[in-house]
Scaffold this motif. Structure first.
Motif, PDB file in Angstrom:
ATOM      1  N   ILE A  37       0.878   0.980   7.795  1.00 53.93           N
ATOM      2  CA  ILE A  37       1.904   0.907   6.829  1.00 53.93           C
ATOM      3  C   ILE A  37       2.963  -0.158   7.049  1.00 53.93           C
ATOM      4  O   ILE A  37       3.505  -0.992   6.061  1.00 53.93           O
TER       5      ILE A  37
ATOM      6  N   TRP B  93       3.421   5.873  -2.787  1.00 54.04           N
ATOM      7  CA  TRP B  93       3.921   6.390  -1.510  1.00 54.04           C
ATOM      8  C   TRP B  93       3.049   7.501  -0.853  1.00 54.04           C
ATOM      9  O   TRP B  93       2.763   7.723   0.218  1.00 54.04           O
ATOM     10  N   ASN B  94       2.878   8.335  -2.070  1.00 56.74           N
ATOM     11  CA  ASN B  94       2.206   9.766  -1.651  1.00 56.74           C
ATOM     12  C   ASN B  94       0.733   9.155  -1.137  1.00 56.74           C
ATOM     13  O   ASN B  94       0.289  10.176  -0.166  1.00 56.74           O
TER      14      ASN B  94
ATOM     15  N   LYS C 153       1.512   7.343   2.651  1.00 60.86           N
ATOM     16  CA  LYS C 153       2.109   7.948   3.681  1.00 60.86           C
ATOM     17  C   LYS C 153       0.813   8.508   4.613  1.00 60.86           C
ATOM     18  O   LYS C 153       1.257   8.911   5.778  1.00 60.86           O
TER      19      LYS C 153
ATOM     20  N   GLU D 270      11.875  -0.554  -4.281  1.00 62.98           N
ATOM     21  CA  GLU D 270      11.555   0.705  -3.557  1.00 62.98           C
ATOM     22  C   GLU D 270       9.867   0.690  -4.216  1.00 62.98           C
ATOM     23  O   GLU D 270       9.560   0.249  -5.210  1.00 62.98           O
ATOM     24  N   ILE D 271       9.272   1.110  -3.421  1.00 63.34           N
ATOM     25  CA  ILE D 271       7.790   1.699  -3.826  1.00 63.34           C
ATOM     26  C   ILE D 271       7.595   2.795  -4.584  1.00 63.34           C
ATOM     27  O   ILE D 271       8.424   3.794  -4.427  1.00 63.34           O
TER      28      ILE D 271
END
Length: 92
Positions: A23, A12-13, A16, A6-7
């Motif tokens: 992405i 990720w914030n 995105k 998982e990132i």
């Protein structure tokens, strides 16, 4: 093929807000790197670019490649790239 990790949510914030195509390309390259070296440490940070760095230890100085992500593109950089064996002179 699916991502093996998982990132980090903080990374990720920032990610995105990039275009979805960027992405998707980033995740494809990230998955490729992790498939080649699954035990590498992924160091994530945000300075002038959102960057993921792949290292054989927890030290940045031991990194073998990095992906700095900018507004509309990203780069694949090889730390110590001048030491890579390149018999066909493909790397510039």
């Amino acid at each position: 093929m699916s991502l093996t990790r998982e990132i980090h949510p903080d990374f990720w914030n920032y990610l995105k807000y990039k275009d979805q195509e960027l992405i998707d390309l980033y995740f494809g390259l990230r998955e490729f790197i992790l498939s080649i070296h699954p035990k590498s440490n992924e160091l994530l940070y945000h300075t002038h670019a959102l960057t993921s760095l792949y290292s054989v230890s927890e030290k940045m100085s031991d990194a073998f490649c990095m992906i700095p992500i900018y507004t509309n593109h990203f780069n694949l950089g090889f730390n110590k790239g001048a030491l890579l064996n390149d018999p066909y002179n493909l790397l510039q």
